[in-house]
Design a protein around this motif. Structure first.
Motif, PDB file in Angstrom:
ATOM      1  N   ASP A   1       5.280   3.083   7.260  1.00 23.29           N
ATOM      2  CA  ASP A   1       5.348   3.651   8.444  1.00 23.29           C
ATOM      3  C   ASP A   1       4.193   4.601   8.122  1.00 23.29           C
ATOM      4  N   GLU A   2       3.142   5.123   7.551  1.00 25.99           N
ATOM      5  CA  GLU A   2       2.546   5.570   7.125  1.00 25.99           C
ATOM      6  C   GLU A   2       1.202   5.928   6.496  1.00 25.99           C
ATOM      7  N   VAL A   3       1.306   4.071   6.868  1.00 27.02           N
ATOM      8  CA  VAL A   3      -0.309   3.271   6.080  1.00 27.02           C
ATOM      9  C   VAL A   3      -1.033   2.714   7.759  1.00 27.02           C
TER      10      VAL A   3
ATOM     11  N   MET B   1       1.068  -0.978   0.155  1.00 29.86           N
ATOM     12  CA  MET B   1       0.079   0.524   0.172  1.00 29.86           C
ATOM     13  C   MET B   1       0.977   0.392   0.026  1.00 29.86           C
ATOM     14  N   ALA B   2       2.021   1.236   0.571  1.00 30.48           N
ATOM     15  CA  ALA B   2       3.535   1.590   0.524  1.00 30.48           C
ATOM     16  C   ALA B   2       3.560   2.916  -0.801  1.00 30.48           C
ATOM     17  N   ASP B   3       4.210   2.050  -1.773  1.00 35.64           N
ATOM     18  CA  ASP B   3       3.984   1.962  -3.367  1.00 35.64           C
ATOM     19  C   ASP B   3       2.591   2.045  -4.076  1.00 35.64           C
TER      20      ASP B   3
ATOM     21  N   GLY C   1      -1.364   8.628   6.463  1.00 34.52           N
ATOM     22  CA  GLY C   1      -0.794  10.195   7.561  1.00 34.52           C
ATOM     23  C   GLY C   1       0.279  10.272   7.700  1.00 34.52           C
ATOM     24  N   LYS C   2       0.297  11.458   7.338  1.00 31.53           N
ATOM     25  CA  LYS C   2       2.329  12.054   7.485  1.00 31.53           C
ATOM     26  C   LYS C   2       2.541  11.035   8.356  1.00 31.53           C
ATOM     27  N   ARG C   3       4.312  11.185   9.036  1.00 30.67           N
ATOM     28  CA  ARG C   3       4.599  10.365   9.580  1.00 30.67           C
ATOM     29  C   ARG C   3       4.550  11.265  11.154  1.00 30.67           C
TER      30      ARG C   3
ATOM     31  N   PRO D   1       2.683   2.411  12.606  1.00 32.55           N
ATOM     32  CA  PRO D   1       1.422   2.876  11.876  1.00 32.55           C
ATOM     33  C   PRO D   1       0.205   2.023  13.139  1.00 32.55           C
ATOM     34  N   ASN D   2       0.873   1.641  13.855  1.00 37.11           N
ATOM     35  CA  ASN D   2       0.026   0.040  14.496  1.00 37.11           C
ATOM     36  C   ASN D   2      -0.609   0.604  15.860  1.00 37.11           C
ATOM     37  N   CYS D   3      -0.497   1.619  16.490  1.00 35.06           N
ATOM     38  CA  CYS D   3      -0.944   2.851  17.510  1.00 35.06           C
ATOM     39  C   CYS D   3      -2.657   3.427  16.835  1.00 35.06           C
TER      40      CYS D   3
END
Length: 448
Positions: free
Chosen positions: A91-93, A82-84, A242-244, A263-265
Motif C-alpha cells: 500500500d506504499e506503491v 514492486m513492494a518486494d 511513499g511512506k504510508r 495508494p489508489n488516490c
C-alpha cells in the motif's frame, strides 16, 4: 584486445536468449544495445504478459464480472511485486505514466503545505524531472530553492555544500540515487539522514539506479522514491514509493469520484493495465534471474527449457529445490548484476583511456568504482557527440548524445551548446564483445 567473456555468476546465454530484440542486426552488424540509460530492452515474458492481458483480461477495474476482477487481482499482484522490489509494503506503491508525472503530482500535494520562508534543496547533478517540479512549486508558493553543487573534477555531489544548504527552514531535499548522465552513485542514505536531521522530507529519484543496484527503501528510510520500470527491463511506466504516513496525510489533486484510499488516490485516471501486467513480469524476470544464479527453482525457463535451450527433465534421484521467495531472489540477482557490470566497466574504462583526445566525465579511478555505475559520458576533441553516435549507430552500436535531461549538469560544465555528451550505458545483458566493438569503432572513427 582479445575478446574473452568475463567470468561472473551471470549466464549470458541464458539471459540474452530471453530478450528477442537482442537478435537484431544493423547494416549486417549485430545490434549492440549500449543505450540502457535511455531505456532497456525487455524479456519475452514481459511482452507475453502485456499481450496476454490485452487478449484475455482487458477491462476496467472495480467491475462485477470476470475480466474486471482479474484486472483487480493483476494490479494487486503487480503492486506486491514492486513492494518486494523496493522492500516496502504494497500500500506504499503507486503506479503512474512515468516518474516525471508522478513527481509533478507529488510536488503539487507537498506544495499545499509550503509557505514563503520555506526552502527546498535540489542538486546540479539531477535529471530535470527531480528539479523542475520543485522549482515550479517553489515559484508558485514563494519558496526559496537552494542548489547543491558538484565537484567538477569527478562529477560527484559536494556533500559539504549539500549539508550547508540544509537548515531548519528546509522542507524537502530532492536528490538522485545515480546520475543518468555520468553514472555517479550518490550517498543517498547520508542525504536522507541530513534531510531528516533538519525535519525535511527526502525525495529520491532512483530511475537510473534501478537496473544497476538493489533498492531498499526500508534501509534508506527515504520518504519518497520514484523509478521507471522501462529502465529495468519492463514497460514504459513509473512507480512511486511513499511512506504510508505521508500518503495518508498529504492531499492529492484528483477527480472527486476517485477513492480516498491509499495508494489508489495517488493514481490519476484509468491506469495502463497492460503495462502494469508487464511490471509484474519484469520483477519476476529479475527474481528468476536471482533464482538461476543461486540454482534454486530456476532450472527451467518460462518456455520449459534449460538456460542453454535443452529440455529440462526432472531427475529421478532428487527433486528440484522449491523456488526462492521473491525478495531474496531479487537480492541475489543484483549481486550478480553488480559483479558482471563491474567487469564490463573496468574493461570499458581501460579502453576509453587509450583513445586519443577522449575525455571521460565522472569517476575514473577503479578503486572508486563502487561510487559509480556502468554509465559513461565522454567527449572526443573535433568530434561532436551527435557525429559519434551517428557513426556508431551505422555500425550497429547504439549510444546516446545530448544532455539526457541532465540539463543543469551540461550547462554547469559548459558543454550544452556544443552537443552535450556521448553516453555509453551498460546493463547486465551486455557482453565483453560489445564493449570491444565499441572501443574498436571509436578508435576507427578517431583515427579516420
Amino acid at each position: 584486445m582479445p575478446t574473452t567473456e568475463i567470468a561472473t555468476a551471470l549466464d549470458l546465454a541464458y539471459i540474452r536468449a530471453k530478450f528477442p530484440s537482442l537478435a537484431q542486426t544493423v547494416n549486417g552488424h549485430p545490434a549492440a544495445f549500449l543505450d540502457g540509460p535511455g531505456g532497456t530492452q525487455v524479456p519475452q515474458r514481459v511482452i507475453d504478459a502485456i499481450s496476454n492481458y490485452l487478449r484475455r483480461d482487458n477491462a476496467n477495474t472495480g467491475g462485477a464480472y470476470a475480466t474486471s476482477r482479474r484486472t483487480d487481482a493483476m494490479i494487486a499482484e503487480a503492486r506486491s511485486a514492486m513492494a518486494d522490489f523496493l522492500h516496502c509494503a504494497a500500500d506504499e506503491v503507486a503506479f503512474g505514466p512515468n516518474m516525471t508525472t508522478l513527481t509533478y503530482a507529488m510536488s503539487r500535494a507537498i506544495g499545499r503545505e509550503l509557505k514563503p520562508g520555506d526552502e527546498i534543496v535540489v542538486t546540479r547533478l539531477d535529471h530535470d524531472a527531480n528539479v523542475s517540479p520543485w522549482l515550479q512549486i517553489a515559484e508558485d508558493r514563494g519558496v526559496t530553492v537552494r542548489w547543491a553543487e558538484i565537484q567538477d573534477e569527478d562529477c560527484t555531489l559536494d556533500m559539504a555544500d549539500l549539508a550547508s544548504k540544509i537548515n531548519p527552514n528546509t522542507k524537502l531535499v530532492a536528490a538522485g540515487y545515480a546520475s543518468n548522465a555520468v553514472g555517479t552513485i550518490n550517498p543517498v542514505k547520508e542525504i536522507v539522514r541530513l534531510a531528516h536531521a533538519a525535519g525535511a522530507l527526502a525525495y529520491i529519484d532512483a530511475v537510473h539506479y534501478g537496473p544497476h543496484g538493489l533498492i531498499d527503501v526500508a534501509a534508506l528510510d527515504c520518504d519518497f522514491l520514484v523509478c521507471s520500470t522501462y529502465k529495468f527491463f519492463g514497460p514504459h511506466m513509473g512507480v512511486l514509493f511513499g511512506k504510508r504516513e505521508h500518503l495518508k496525510r498529504l492531499r492529492p489533486y484528483k477527480v472527486r469520484p476517485n477513492t480516498n484510499a491509499t495508494p489508489n488516490c495517488w493514481e490519476w485516471g484509468t491506469l495502463n493495465h497492460e503495462c502494469i501486467a508487464g511490471i509484474a513480469a519484469c520483477v519476476e524476470y529479475i527474481a528468476d534471474l536471482g533464482r538461476h544464479v543461486m540454482g534454486t527453482g530456476a532450472d527451467r525457463s518460462e518456455d520449459g527449457t534449460c538456460g542453454d535451450g535443452r529440455l529440462a527433465r526432472p531427475s529421478s534421484k532428487a527433486r528440484p529445490s522449491p523456488p526462492t521467495s521473491r525478495r531474496p531472489a531479487i537480492e541475489a540477482a543484483y549481486a550478480a548484476i553488480h559483479e558482471h557490470e563491474r567487469g564490463l566497466l573496468e574493461r570499458m574504462m581501460a579502453g576509453l583511456k587509450r583513445i586519443p583526445k577522449l575525455k571521460i566525465y565522472g569517476i575514473t579511478d577503479p578503486a572508486r568504482f563502487h561510487e559509480r555505475c556502468a554509465t559513461l559520458a565522454v567527449r572526443i576533441e573535433n568530434h561532436t557527440p551527435l557525429e559519434l553516435a551517428t557513426k556508431l549507430g551505422e555500425r550497429g552500436i547504439f549510444t546516446w548524445d545530448g544532455n539526457y535531461y541532465a540539463l543543469n549538469l551540461t550547462e554547469h560544465l559548459d558543454i550544452e551548446k556544443s552537443g552535450g555528451f556521448l553516453r555509453i550505458g551498460l546493463v547486465h545483458y551486455n557482453t565483453t564483445d560489445e564493449v570491444d566493438r565499441l572501443l574498436a569503432a571509436l578508435g576507427e572513427i578517431v583515427g579516420g
